[in-house]
Design an enzyme around this catalytic site. Structure first.
Site, mmCIF file in Angstrom:
data_model
loop_
_atom_site.group_PDB
_atom_site.id
_atom_site.type_symbol
_atom_site.label_atom_id
_atom_site.label_comp_id
_atom_site.label_asym_id
_atom_site.label_seq_id
_atom_site.Cartn_x
_atom_site.Cartn_y
_atom_site.Cartn_z
ATOM 1 N N ARG A 133 0.881 -1.289 0.199
ATOM 2 C CA ARG A 133 -0.135 -0.064 -0.003
ATOM 3 C C ARG A 133 0.913 1.273 0.132
ATOM 4 N NH1 ARG A 133 -3.365 -3.163 3.622
ATOM 5 N NH2 ARG A 133 -5.059 -3.912 2.387
ATOM 6 N N LYS A 155 3.853 11.238 -11.707
ATOM 7 C CA LYS A 155 2.916 10.205 -12.498
ATOM 8 C C LYS A 155 3.833 8.804 -12.718
ATOM 9 C CE LYS A 155 0.908 13.017 -16.047
ATOM 10 N NZ LYS A 155 0.831 12.851 -17.477
ATOM 11 N N GLU A 197 11.508 16.878 -24.872
ATOM 12 C CA GLU A 197 10.797 17.368 -23.701
ATOM 13 C C GLU A 197 11.099 18.867 -23.117
ATOM 14 O OE1 GLU A 197 7.970 15.509 -22.774
ATOM 15 O OE2 GLU A 197 8.738 13.607 -22.879
ATOM 16 N N LYS A 239 8.252 22.762 -14.874
ATOM 17 C CA LYS A 239 7.522 21.461 -14.423
ATOM 18 C C LYS A 239 7.003 21.453 -13.074
ATOM 19 C CE LYS A 239 6.449 16.809 -15.159
ATOM 20 N NZ LYS A 239 6.705 15.460 -15.528
ATOM 21 N N GLU A 249 -3.671 16.850 -13.089
ATOM 22 C CA GLU A 249 -3.983 17.123 -14.499
ATOM 23 C C GLU A 249 -5.403 17.556 -14.406
ATOM 24 O OE1 GLU A 249 -3.118 14.167 -17.508
ATOM 25 O OE2 GLU A 249 -1.196 14.772 -17.098
ATOM 26 N N ARG A 253 -2.169 21.412 -16.061
ATOM 27 C CA ARG A 253 -1.125 20.406 -15.961
ATOM 28 C C ARG A 253 -1.079 19.603 -17.652
ATOM 29 N NH1 ARG A 253 1.435 15.735 -11.918
ATOM 30 N NH2 ARG A 253 2.841 15.006 -13.462
ATOM 31 N N ASN A 257 1.056 17.560 -21.904
ATOM 32 C CA ASN A 257 0.794 16.658 -22.712
ATOM 33 C C ASN A 257 0.847 16.961 -24.255
ATOM 34 O OD1 ASN A 257 0.114 14.476 -20.794
ATOM 35 N ND2 ASN A 257 -1.977 15.520 -20.531
ATOM 36 N N HIS A 260 1.860 14.957 -27.143
ATOM 37 C CA HIS A 260 1.678 13.245 -26.732
ATOM 38 C C HIS A 260 0.638 12.521 -26.955
ATOM 39 C CE1 HIS A 260 5.214 14.603 -24.016
ATOM 40 N NE2 HIS A 260 5.186 13.498 -23.683
ATOM 41 N N HIS A 264 2.028 9.222 -28.307
ATOM 42 C CA HIS A 264 1.680 7.828 -27.354
ATOM 43 C C HIS A 264 1.412 7.064 -28.606
ATOM 44 C CE1 HIS A 264 1.209 9.676 -23.320
ATOM 45 N NE2 HIS A 264 2.486 9.366 -23.685
ATOM 46 N N HIS A 276 10.366 7.370 -26.743
ATOM 47 C CA HIS A 276 9.215 8.245 -26.325
ATOM 48 C C HIS A 276 9.763 9.549 -26.832
ATOM 49 C CE1 HIS A 276 6.166 10.301 -23.920
ATOM 50 N NE2 HIS A 276 7.153 10.885 -23.499
HETATM 51 N N1 LIG Z 1 6.012 10.280 -15.609
HETATM 52 C C1 LIG Z 1 6.264 11.095 -16.409
HETATM 53 O O1 LIG Z 1 5.750 12.209 -16.064
HETATM 54 C C2 LIG Z 1 7.041 10.848 -17.734
HETATM 55 C C3 LIG Z 1 7.292 12.182 -18.543
HETATM 56 C C4 LIG Z 1 8.042 11.920 -19.604
HETATM 57 C C5 LIG Z 1 8.194 10.524 -20.075
HETATM 58 N N2 LIG Z 1 7.841 9.364 -19.284
HETATM 59 C C6 LIG Z 1 8.057 8.143 -19.666
HETATM 60 O O2 LIG Z 1 9.725 7.959 -19.716
HETATM 61 C C7 LIG Z 1 9.918 6.819 -20.483
HETATM 62 C C8 LIG Z 1 11.122 7.268 -21.497
HETATM 63 O O3 LIG Z 1 12.127 7.563 -20.629
HETATM 64 P P1 LIG Z 1 13.642 7.368 -21.247
HETATM 65 O O4 LIG Z 1 13.887 7.952 -22.566
HETATM 66 O O5 LIG Z 1 14.684 7.732 -19.962
HETATM 67 O O6 LIG Z 1 13.800 5.836 -21.536
HETATM 68 P P2 LIG Z 1 14.567 4.667 -20.648
HETATM 69 O O7 LIG Z 1 14.592 4.714 -19.345
HETATM 70 O O8 LIG Z 1 14.132 3.284 -21.500
HETATM 71 O O9 LIG Z 1 16.328 4.921 -20.968
HETATM 72 C C9 LIG Z 1 16.598 4.806 -22.473
HETATM 73 C C10 LIG Z 1 17.698 3.905 -22.592
HETATM 74 O O10 LIG Z 1 19.007 4.478 -22.038
HETATM 75 C C11 LIG Z 1 19.519 3.579 -20.946
HETATM 76 N N3 LIG Z 1 20.258 4.465 -20.093
HETATM 77 C C12 LIG Z 1 19.646 5.002 -19.159
HETATM 78 N N4 LIG Z 1 20.383 6.006 -18.370
HETATM 79 C C13 LIG Z 1 21.718 5.666 -18.813
HETATM 80 C C14 LIG Z 1 22.960 6.199 -18.512
HETATM 81 N N5 LIG Z 1 23.240 7.061 -17.655
HETATM 82 N N6 LIG Z 1 23.842 5.749 -19.264
HETATM 83 C C15 LIG Z 1 23.817 5.081 -20.531
HETATM 84 N N7 LIG Z 1 22.696 4.329 -20.737
HETATM 85 C C16 LIG Z 1 21.483 4.782 -19.932
HETATM 86 C C17 LIG Z 1 18.396 2.719 -20.583
HETATM 87 O O11 LIG Z 1 18.877 1.474 -20.299
HETATM 88 C C18 LIG Z 1 17.603 2.557 -21.913
HETATM 89 O O12 LIG Z 1 18.323 1.504 -22.730
HETATM 90 C C19 LIG Z 1 8.597 6.604 -21.452
HETATM 91 O O13 LIG Z 1 8.128 5.284 -20.906
HETATM 92 C C20 LIG Z 1 7.760 7.511 -20.882
HETATM 93 O O14 LIG Z 1 6.318 7.229 -21.125
HETATM 94 C C21 LIG Z 1 7.418 9.668 -18.138
HETATM 95 ZN ZN LIG Z 2 6.665 12.653 -22.491
#
Ligand SMILES: NC(=O)c1ccc[n+]([C@@H]2O[C@H](COP(=O)([O-])OP(=O)(O)OC[C@H]3O[C@@H](n4cnc5c(N)ncnc54)[C@H](O)[C@@H]3O)[C@@H](O)[C@H]2O)c1
Ligand SMILES: [Zn+2]
Length: 390
Positions: A133, A155, A197, A239, A249, A253, A257, A260, A264, A276
């Site tokens: 929980r 999120k 972003e 942000k 949101e 907020r 998006n 997005h 998506h 992404h």
């Molecule tokens: N929660 C939110 O508000 C929010 C906002 C934007 C995006 N997202 C989500 O974030 C995700 C995308 O995140 P991302 O682009 O970081 O992808 P990811 O976490 O998959 O990282 C991308 C790649 O980089 C590698 N990596 C990470 N850090 C590293 C480092 N320091 N050195 C070498 N390699 C490294 C990872 O292993 C992976 O292969 C999506 O799922 C998206 O929906 C969420």
């Molecule tokens: Zn995003």
């Protein structure tokens, strides 16, 4: 948003999130901050065990070292790794992680540390929000995207076959610690994906910030420490202000998006092969065009967005392998859809989101218009998507 500088290099930005999602918390930013993780963790009070969640790539590069440093400082740590990639941001991985945590005796006296990119952050945040929980969660982002966007705001969640992020909760972390030195190991394409972003933050909230990014593009692509630190600070401030105004949101907020709804859909149609940030890049150009056609967005905006993203070597058009019809269809799974009509966050002009006559922050777009805009963007791509090295 309050920003305080406590040492010449470290910044602390407080995010005033609503109490119902977890309340206020600090975001620390500073080169080399991971070395001071023990101090920051002690400030969180009586926590007996730490479940560190990471992907295997980040695990090998950073997390195993950080975990052993924490152990040497007297912390009881357990490391949980899963294979990297968006496809692992799933209910299956959530089940494996929570089973493994139960097996290793992680209890209510424990906390989670999410150490990785946005995939790790969203997934570990969701594990922390749901396991027993809810356990406290610390975010230590390691990609540019996670540093400037996903680690802040609360999120959390996973993807399901019907669409991205469709299962999850709002729950703020206790602490976010951003160490830009961790970016040195980031592959080029992953770094650039994060810049998308930052452009979004400028486009929806701050024209000056957008202009600064446009001016500094070359230095940012070289990952020069000063412009990079300014980029991270600027994005977090934007942000944090938006999240403080609207934690769940219901209103402003939604501006985050922008780009997005299409992004998506592109990710889903590509079976999560397109990262992404790349999808957001294509989505922002398409949604700017949609806004212009609807007369909501100032003429010329889409072209500026396209040029800015292209200078960052980000994709601005759909790859030929992704049919426009399939993307248009997939937008229907969007969380902003009301009575199955798809709604879009649109710009008024660069630096400002548009607000509808009805007071809402989203606009309905005719599916035919969406499909036309997407089709027009086919076949003009001169860029290689090279997301295979992500
Ligand atoms: N929660 C939110 O508000 C929010 C906002 C934007 C995006 N997202 C989500 O974030 C995700 C995308 O995140 P991302 O682009 O970081 O992808 P990811 O976490 O998959 O990282 C991308 C790649 O980089 C590698 N990596 C990470 N850090 C590293 C480092 N320091 N050195 C070498 N390699 C490294 C990872 O292993 C992976 O292969 C999506 O799922 C998206 O929906 C969420
Ligand atoms: Zn995003």
């Amino acid at each position: 948003v309050s920003t305080a500088r406590t040492s010449p290099s470290d910044l602390c930005i407080t995010v005033d999130a609503s109490a119902e999602t977890g309340g206020a918390y600090p975001v620390w930013i500073g080169a080399g901050l991971t070395a001071r993780l023990p101090e920051r963790l002690r400030e969180l009070g009586e926590i007996h065990r730490w479940a560190i969640i990471t992907d295997e790539t980040v695990g090998a590069l950073h997390t195993r070292r950080i975990a052993s440093e924490l152990a040497q400082s007297g912390f009881a740590v357990e490391l949980f790794e899963f294979a990297q990639g968006e496809a692992r941001k799933s209910r299956e991985t959530w089940a494996q992680l929570t089973d493994a945590m139960a097996e290793r005796g992680i209890g209510r006296d424990s906390a989670v540390i999410a150490l990785g990119g946005g995939v790790v952050g969203d997934l570990a945040g969701f594990v922390a929000a749901t396991y027993m929980r809810g356990l406290p969660c610390v975010q230590v982002p390691t990609t540019l995207l996670a540093m400037i966007d996903s680690s802040v705001g609360g999120k959390t969640g996973v993807d399901i076959p019907a669409g991205k992020n469709l299962v999850g909760v709002f729950r703020q972390p206790q602490l976010v610690l951003i160490d830009p030195l961790l970016l040195h190991s980031l592959p080029e394409a992953v770094f650039r994906a994060g810049l998308a972003e930052a452009v979004k933050h400028g486009l929806v909230a701050d024209a000056d910030y957008l202009s600064a990014i446009e001016r500094e593009t070359a230095a940012l692509l070289r990952r020069e420490p000063v412009p990079l630190a300014e980029l991270i600070r600027g994005s977090i401030e934007i942000k944090a202000a938006i999240v403080a105004a609207d934690t769940t949101e219901a209103g402003p907020r939604a501006s985050l998006n922008f780009g997005h709804t299409i992004a998506h859909a592109i990710e889903t149609v590509s079976d999560l092969a397109i990262p992404h940030g790349y999808a957001v890049s294509m989505g922002m150009v398409a949604e700017s065009r949609i806004g212009e056609r609807l007369g909501v967005t100032e003429a010329g905006t889409a072209e500026r967005v396209r040029v800015t993203l292209q200078k960052m070597a980000l994709p601005t058009t759909l790859p030929d392998s992704i049919p426009a019809t399939a993307v248009a269809l997939a937008t229907r799974a969007d969380k902003k859809a009301r009575a199955s009509r798809v709604r879009y966050t649109l710009l008024e002009q660069p630096g400002k989101v548009a607000r509808g006559m009805d007071g809402t922050w989203t606009f309905e777009a005719d599916p035919d218009l969406v499909q036309r805009v997407l089709e027009e963007s086919h076949g003009h791509s001169t860029l290689s998507l090279d997301f295979t090295d992500v």
